[in-house]
Design an enzyme around this catalytic site. Structure first.
Site, PDB file in Angstrom:
ATOM      1  N   ASN A  73       1.094  -0.982  -0.402  1.00 51.21           N
ATOM      2  CA  ASN A  73       0.310  -0.006   0.071  1.00 51.21           C
ATOM      3  C   ASN A  73       0.628   1.442  -0.100  1.00 51.21           C
ATOM      4  O   ASN A  73       2.432   1.169  -0.264  1.00 51.21           O
ATOM      5  CB  ASN A  73      -0.980  -0.172   1.430  1.00 51.21           C
ATOM      6  CG  ASN A  73       0.105  -0.192   2.209  1.00 51.21           C
ATOM      7  OD1 ASN A  73       0.545   0.322   2.734  1.00 51.21           O
ATOM      8  ND2 ASN A  73      -0.337  -1.132   3.216  1.00 51.21           N
TER       9      ASN A  73
ATOM     10  N   ASP B 230      -4.731  -6.944   5.238  1.00 58.33           N
ATOM     11  CA  ASP B 230      -4.894  -7.473   6.317  1.00 58.33           C
ATOM     12  C   ASP B 230      -5.356  -8.549   5.042  1.00 58.33           C
ATOM     13  O   ASP B 230      -5.673  -9.385   5.946  1.00 58.33           O
ATOM     14  CB  ASP B 230      -6.517  -6.749   5.587  1.00 58.33           C
ATOM     15  CG  ASP B 230      -7.159  -5.087   6.499  1.00 58.33           C
ATOM     16  OD1 ASP B 230      -7.145  -5.330   7.852  1.00 58.33           O
ATOM     17  OD2 ASP B 230      -7.560  -4.394   6.200  1.00 58.33           O
TER      18      ASP B 230
ATOM     19  N   PRO C 262      -3.159 -11.861  10.934  1.00 56.09           N
ATOM     20  CA  PRO C 262      -3.221 -11.320  12.027  1.00 56.09           C
ATOM     21  C   PRO C 262      -3.561 -10.210  12.639  1.00 56.09           C
ATOM     22  O   PRO C 262      -2.640  -9.283  12.195  1.00 56.09           O
ATOM     23  CB  PRO C 262      -1.777 -12.473  13.104  1.00 56.09           C
ATOM     24  CG  PRO C 262      -1.026 -12.216  11.729  1.00 56.09           C
ATOM     25  CD  PRO C 262      -1.340 -12.283  10.361  1.00 56.09           C
ATOM     26  N   ASP C 263      -4.328  -9.646  13.506  1.00 59.77           N
ATOM     27  CA  ASP C 263      -4.759  -8.228  13.441  1.00 59.77           C
ATOM     28  C   ASP C 263      -3.789  -7.845  14.558  1.00 59.77           C
ATOM     29  O   ASP C 263      -3.705  -8.918  15.960  1.00 59.77           O
ATOM     30  CB  ASP C 263      -6.433  -8.092  14.394  1.00 59.77           C
ATOM     31  CG  ASP C 263      -6.392  -6.734  13.946  1.00 59.77           C
ATOM     32  OD1 ASP C 263      -5.040  -6.111  14.916  1.00 59.77           O
ATOM     33  OD2 ASP C 263      -7.522  -6.193  13.635  1.00 59.77           O
ATOM     34  N   ILE C 264      -2.196  -7.262  14.137  1.00 60.42           N
ATOM     35  CA  ILE C 264      -1.436  -7.063  14.857  1.00 60.42           C
ATOM     36  C   ILE C 264      -2.116  -6.686  16.560  1.00 60.42           C
ATOM     37  O   ILE C 264      -1.770  -6.823  18.359  1.00 60.42           O
ATOM     38  CB  ILE C 264      -0.006  -6.592  14.698  1.00 60.42           C
ATOM     39  CG1 ILE C 264       0.706  -7.185  13.402  1.00 60.42           C
ATOM     40  CG2 ILE C 264       0.447  -6.020  15.454  1.00 60.42           C
ATOM     41  CD1 ILE C 264       1.037  -6.692  12.551  1.00 60.42           C
TER      42      ILE C 264
ATOM     43  N   PHE D  10      -4.345   3.169  15.200  1.00 65.39           N
ATOM     44  CA  PHE D  10      -4.373   4.829  13.825  1.00 65.39           C
ATOM     45  C   PHE D  10      -5.551   3.748  12.953  1.00 65.39           C
ATOM     46  O   PHE D  10      -5.877   2.580  12.642  1.00 65.39           O
ATOM     47  CB  PHE D  10      -2.336   4.574  13.154  1.00 65.39           C
ATOM     48  CG  PHE D  10      -2.352   6.007  14.054  1.00 65.39           C
ATOM     49  CD1 PHE D  10      -1.362   5.573  14.990  1.00 65.39           C
ATOM     50  CD2 PHE D  10      -2.330   7.239  12.290  1.00 65.39           C
ATOM     51  CE1 PHE D  10      -1.089   6.887  15.437  1.00 65.39           C
ATOM     52  CE2 PHE D  10      -1.611   8.028  13.683  1.00 65.39           C
ATOM     53  CZ  PHE D  10      -0.751   7.811  14.855  1.00 65.39           C
TER      54      PHE D  10
END
Ligand code: CTP
Length: 397
Positions: free
Chosen positions: A211, A280, A307-309, A325
């Site tokens: 990104n 994601d 994984p969502d850190i 954020f």
């Protein structure tokens, strides 16, 4: 930057590192400081006062008996408006003079005659053997005991061809150190872990999904926290940014690597700031060979969830103070408040507009359990300082 509006007396003594002092003077002026250059006789063999005058925009002083100062008190006049004296490069001989309180030229005399409250910082630069000589080491220890701040020296290849400790710190690093010196130490001794930049999810050996995050905001926060006295570990995805001085940098590429690095380093951390734009999803099957074009057919990619850190850290039994954020394309106020609750974190920072990536400025909204408030548009550096102050206030309560 806390250097804006500061008045710095920049002393140069004899050493080949004088060429770096030109860049340093330029950097100080660019940061909004005013610079009064004072040079020793030896320094003038390496760089001319004309160069330093052009860069600092002020006449350079080299002589105690300079007739431009009407009362002949250059050693007093030059320091009375100053916020700091920085000697860069500082030779072994000037270190010796400072230790003994010598007053035999303008630079040594003004250091001796400076008000007790005026900070003196020195950036030693000399041959490795000179630096390691017990006499210089004794002098370095005495200067520290006298309250002088030593910046460096650093190790590396030297102009004399030898390698080792003795190089002057680079101008950028010296600017950072001086800036840090003026920062209030509101996070002194705190341990802070931060993620920054994008992640890169490979498709094959030459392609991937990423990104537009430049890492600027995360790096600015890492730098500001370090300036505020925190011990900072920065887990960063691929960026083109130089590592901030004094920060432990752990470079990673993928979201899974970022997750691993964070989980391996989170124990004992007091603050976790998740600034990274983490992908994601990752490609389920990464091809070990470059995928070739096949007669107009387009490949289809299957994805797996990363994984969502931030959620993983926030769910730890003794979780650090977590700051998230959010980059939203619309309805920031609604999504921001909901995201903070969903991630179960005390503070969430929303970027106003999603076109913040790569820019040098930004505009933020802070969401906490009292509601939300705005941090108006400013440089990412200034916003990072503001955010660090907000975190410090919340930690103190
Ligand atoms: N984050 C994370 N790990 C992920 C995804 C996001 O640590 N796998 C963190 C980001 O660093 C940021 C916060 O979560 O602090 C919010 O990221 P964002 O992409 O805005 O939110 P998501 O949770 O991914 O939700 P969505 O994309 O649906 O808006």
């Amino acid at each position: 930057m806390k250097l804006a509006g500061k008045h710095i007396v920049l002393g140069l003594s004899g050493g080949i590192a004088c060429y770096k002092a030109a860049e340093l003077a330029r950097g100080l002026v660019k940061a909004g400081a005013s610079v009064q250059v004072v040079m020793t006789e030896a320094a003038r063999h390496f760089i001319t006062p004309v160069t330093m005058q052009a860069l600092s925009g002020r006449p350079v002083f080299t002589d105690q008996w300079d007739s431009r100062i009407s009362n002949n008190m250059a050693h007093i006049d030059l320091t009375r408006e100053a916020d700091a004296v920085l000697i860069a490069p500082c030779s072994a001989d000037v270190m010796r003079k400072l230790v003994h309180g010598a007053a035999d030229d303008l630079l040594s005399t003004l250091c001796l005659a400076r008000p007790a409250s005026l900070p003196l910082l020195v950036a030693p630069a000399m041959n490795v053997e000179m630096w390691e000589n017990p006499a210089t080491q004794r002098n370095a220890a005495q200067l520290r005991a006298d309250g002088v701040t030593l910046l460096g020296p650093v190790a590396g290849e030297q102009a004399c061809g030898e390698t080792g400790l003795g190089r002057m710190m680079e101008p950028e690093a010296l600017l950072d150190e001086l800036d840090a010196f003026f920062h209030p130490k509101i996070l002194q001794g705190r341990l802070l872990l931060i993620t920054a930049g994008p992640t890169f999810e490979p498709i094959d050996p030459v392609r991937g999904i990423t990104n537009l995050s430049s890492g600027k905001m995360g790096y600015a926060i890492a730098r500001a926290a370090r300036m505020a006295g925190a011990d900072v570990t920065l887990v960063s995805g691929p960026t083109a940014l130089p590592p901030p001085t004094g920060v432990r940098l752990l470079p990673v590429t993928t979201a899974r690597q970022m997750h691993e690095a964070v989980m391996a380093n989170v124990a004992g951390q007091q603050v976790f700031v998740a600034v990274a734009a983490v992908a994601d999803w990752r490609v389920a099957e990464v091809s070990s060979r470059k995928i070739k074009k096949q007669d107009g057919a387009t490949p289809s990619l299957a994805f797996e969830q990363n994984p969502d850190i931030l959620a993983a850290v926030a769910a730890l039994p003794s979780a650090p103070y977590c700051v998230g954020f959010a980059a939203e394309s619309e309805d920031l106020l609604e999504h921001g408040a909901a995201k903070r609750r969903k991630k179960n974190i005390p503070l969430l920072v929303g970027n106003i507009g999603h076109q913040t990536f790569g820019r040098d400025d930004n505009e933020l909204v802070l969401f906490d359990d009292t509601g939300h408030h705005l941090l108006p548009r400013a440089s990412k550096e200034a916003l990072a300082d503001r955010l660090v102050a907000e975190i410090a206030t919340r930690l103190a309560h």
